[in-house]
Every structure is written in structure tokens, then in C-alpha cells.
Design an enzyme around this catalytic site. Sequence first.
Site, mmCIF file in Angstrom:
data_model
loop_
_atom_site.group_PDB
_atom_site.id
_atom_site.type_symbol
_atom_site.label_atom_id
_atom_site.label_comp_id
_atom_site.label_asym_id
_atom_site.label_seq_id
_atom_site.Cartn_x
_atom_site.Cartn_y
_atom_site.Cartn_z
ATOM 1 N N HIS A 7 -28.863 -30.081 -30.046
ATOM 2 C CA HIS A 7 -27.586 -30.468 -29.421
ATOM 3 C C HIS A 7 -27.155 -31.797 -30.027
ATOM 4 O O HIS A 7 -27.977 -32.710 -30.135
ATOM 5 C CB HIS A 7 -27.747 -30.585 -27.906
ATOM 6 C CG HIS A 7 -26.454 -30.844 -27.220
ATOM 7 N ND1 HIS A 7 -25.518 -29.850 -27.011
ATOM 8 C CD2 HIS A 7 -25.901 -31.987 -26.749
ATOM 9 C CE1 HIS A 7 -24.459 -30.376 -26.418
ATOM 10 N NE2 HIS A 7 -24.660 -31.676 -26.254
ATOM 11 N N GLU B 34 -29.439 -34.813 -37.847
ATOM 12 C CA GLU B 34 -29.850 -33.396 -37.769
ATOM 13 C C GLU B 34 -30.580 -32.983 -39.051
ATOM 14 O O GLU B 34 -31.653 -32.371 -38.999
ATOM 15 C CB GLU B 34 -28.629 -32.500 -37.551
ATOM 16 C CG GLU B 34 -27.999 -32.695 -36.192
ATOM 17 C CD GLU B 34 -26.793 -31.804 -35.945
ATOM 18 O OE1 GLU B 34 -26.540 -31.509 -34.781
ATOM 19 O OE2 GLU B 34 -26.099 -31.416 -36.909
ATOM 20 N N GLY C 241 -22.873 -23.559 -40.854
ATOM 21 C CA GLY C 241 -24.254 -23.288 -41.258
ATOM 22 C C GLY C 241 -24.889 -24.346 -42.143
ATOM 23 O O GLY C 241 -25.843 -24.060 -42.861
ATOM 24 N N ILE D 152 -28.021 -17.519 -24.799
ATOM 25 C CA ILE D 152 -29.173 -16.654 -25.060
ATOM 26 C C ILE D 152 -29.469 -15.821 -23.812
ATOM 27 O O ILE D 152 -29.529 -16.352 -22.701
ATOM 28 C CB ILE D 152 -30.408 -17.518 -25.448
ATOM 29 C CG1 ILE D 152 -30.146 -18.247 -26.764
ATOM 30 C CG2 ILE D 152 -31.674 -16.692 -25.517
ATOM 31 C CD1 ILE D 152 -29.936 -17.345 -27.970
ATOM 32 N N ASP E 78 -27.989 -26.128 -22.353
ATOM 33 C CA ASP E 78 -28.425 -27.479 -22.747
ATOM 34 C C ASP E 78 -29.370 -28.109 -21.732
ATOM 35 O O ASP E 78 -29.248 -29.297 -21.394
ATOM 36 C CB ASP E 78 -27.196 -28.397 -22.951
ATOM 37 C CG ASP E 78 -26.285 -27.883 -24.049
ATOM 38 O OD1 ASP E 78 -26.792 -27.270 -24.999
ATOM 39 O OD2 ASP E 78 -25.070 -28.101 -23.938
HETATM 40 C C1 GAR Z 1 -24.295 -29.012 -35.246
HETATM 41 O O1 GAR Z 1 -23.860 -30.350 -35.175
HETATM 42 C C2 GAR Z 1 -25.055 -28.643 -33.997
HETATM 43 O O2 GAR Z 1 -25.768 -29.701 -33.445
HETATM 44 C C3 GAR Z 1 -23.931 -28.230 -33.085
HETATM 45 O O3 GAR Z 1 -23.052 -27.511 -33.905
HETATM 46 C C4 GAR Z 1 -23.105 -28.062 -35.231
HETATM 47 C C5 GAR Z 1 -23.240 -26.918 -36.215
HETATM 48 O O4 GAR Z 1 -23.049 -27.371 -37.529
HETATM 49 N N1 GAR Z 1 -24.420 -27.459 -31.975
HETATM 50 C C6 GAR Z 1 -23.868 -27.492 -30.768
HETATM 51 O O5 GAR Z 1 -22.867 -28.137 -30.515
HETATM 52 C C7 GAR Z 1 -24.566 -26.655 -29.708
HETATM 53 N N2 GAR Z 1 -24.128 -27.010 -28.387
HETATM 54 P P1 GAR Z 1 -23.510 -26.464 -38.761
HETATM 55 O O6 GAR Z 1 -22.963 -25.053 -38.531
HETATM 56 O O7 GAR Z 1 -22.874 -27.095 -39.964
HETATM 57 O O8 GAR Z 1 -25.012 -26.477 -38.807
#
Ligand code: GAR
Length: 188
Positions: free
Chosen positions: A104, A174, A12, A88, A145
Site C-alpha cells: 500500500h 516500493e 505494472g 481478494i 488494507d
Molecule cells: C503502486 O504504487 C501500489 O503501491 C499501488 O498502486 C501502484 C501500482 O503501480 N497500490 C495501491 O494503491 C493498492 N491500494 P504499478 O502498477 O506501476 O506497480
Amino acid sequence: MKNIAIFASGSGTNAENITKYFSENDKIKVAVVLSNNKNVGVHARVNKLGIPSFVFTRDEFVEGSPILAKLEEYHIDLIVLAGFMNKISDSLLKYYPEKIVNIHPALLPKHGGKGMYGMHVHEAVVAAGEKESGITIHYIDSQYDHGKIIFQATCPVLPTDTPEDVAAKVHALEYAHYPHVIKELLTD
Ligand code: GAR
């Protein structure tokens, strides 16, 4: 006030970053966090910022009505997926068309699809010998995706980079971009 619901399955850090970003905003706020896992870091991260979080079972996600009820209760305008690992449901897509966005951790259409999440993505990027990676923010549709791309940003991948190195660069992108893109989507 525009209200965001974040769906998250893991640590998170993005949910926390987005929540903090909007905490001083008087027009947009993170109202609630939903998760498919009660044993993950996202709950403590957002609860300490005063945001409630709820856990739902896989069946409840697939069936949809408990989720819809929670989203209506919090008057949600936009659903933000931040490391959310469940697909979803069509019922949710029907009620929130072009109102569900995902991030992603790679440059779609490369390195996406079922099973491509978290470190698996960065391992695939390094194994493929890519010279760059990055982030893709996109609308959700009924395929993994696949929905319309809203924003991408890139970072270099060096021949010596490990998947962990790539993950660190992608996480930085991100944190820098996801909140701004969300703000744009909610600003008339
Ligand atoms: C993030 O890097 C996000 O882009 C990825 O999971 C991570 C979550 O990190 N999402 C995916 O891979 C979706 N296919 P976080 O829980 O620390 O935000």
C-alpha cells in the site's frame, strides 16, 4: 523452486521490478501474472521478460475456482499484489492463508480503505498536510488494507510537495524494498 504469482491491475512497474529482481535467482521466480484488465501495461512489461499473463473477469475472481486452478497449475507458493484493485475473495484467502501480500502506497492504518489506491492516496496525504508518507507491506485479510503489517518504510513529505512528488518518492521505496521483503518471506 518457490513460485510467485503477481496480481496487478495497472501499469505494472512493480511487477516488472519484482520479475527482474528474481530473474537471476535459482530458488525463487515469478511464474505468472494475473490481471482483471487486458488493456493495461503490466502484460507487455512482464511478457517481454518471458512471464505469461492472464486476464480474469470480476465474476471469475469472486467465484474463485478459475483463479485457484491457474495458481495450482503454476504451483504457486506466494501471491503478491502489486497495484491490484479487486478485493481478494474469501475462497482465495482460505486456500492461501498468510500467503497473499499487498503493498500500500502510504503508512497504514492511515490513508487506507476502499477507494484508496494509486494517486488518490497521495492526494489524501498532501491534503492532510502529512509530514511523512511511505509504504506498507502487509498480509491480506478480509478487510481492505487491514491485514498484519510485515514492513514499513518512510519518506519525508515537504510542504511544497505535490501528489506527483509524493508518488515518485513512494515508488522509489516500493522498488527498493518490495522484492527484498518477498525474498525474506520465501526464504526458509
Ligand atoms: C503502486 O504504487 C501500489 O503501491 C499501488 O498502486 C501502484 C501500482 O503501480 N497500490 C495501491 O494503491 C493498492 N491500494 P504499478 O502498477 O506501476 O506497480
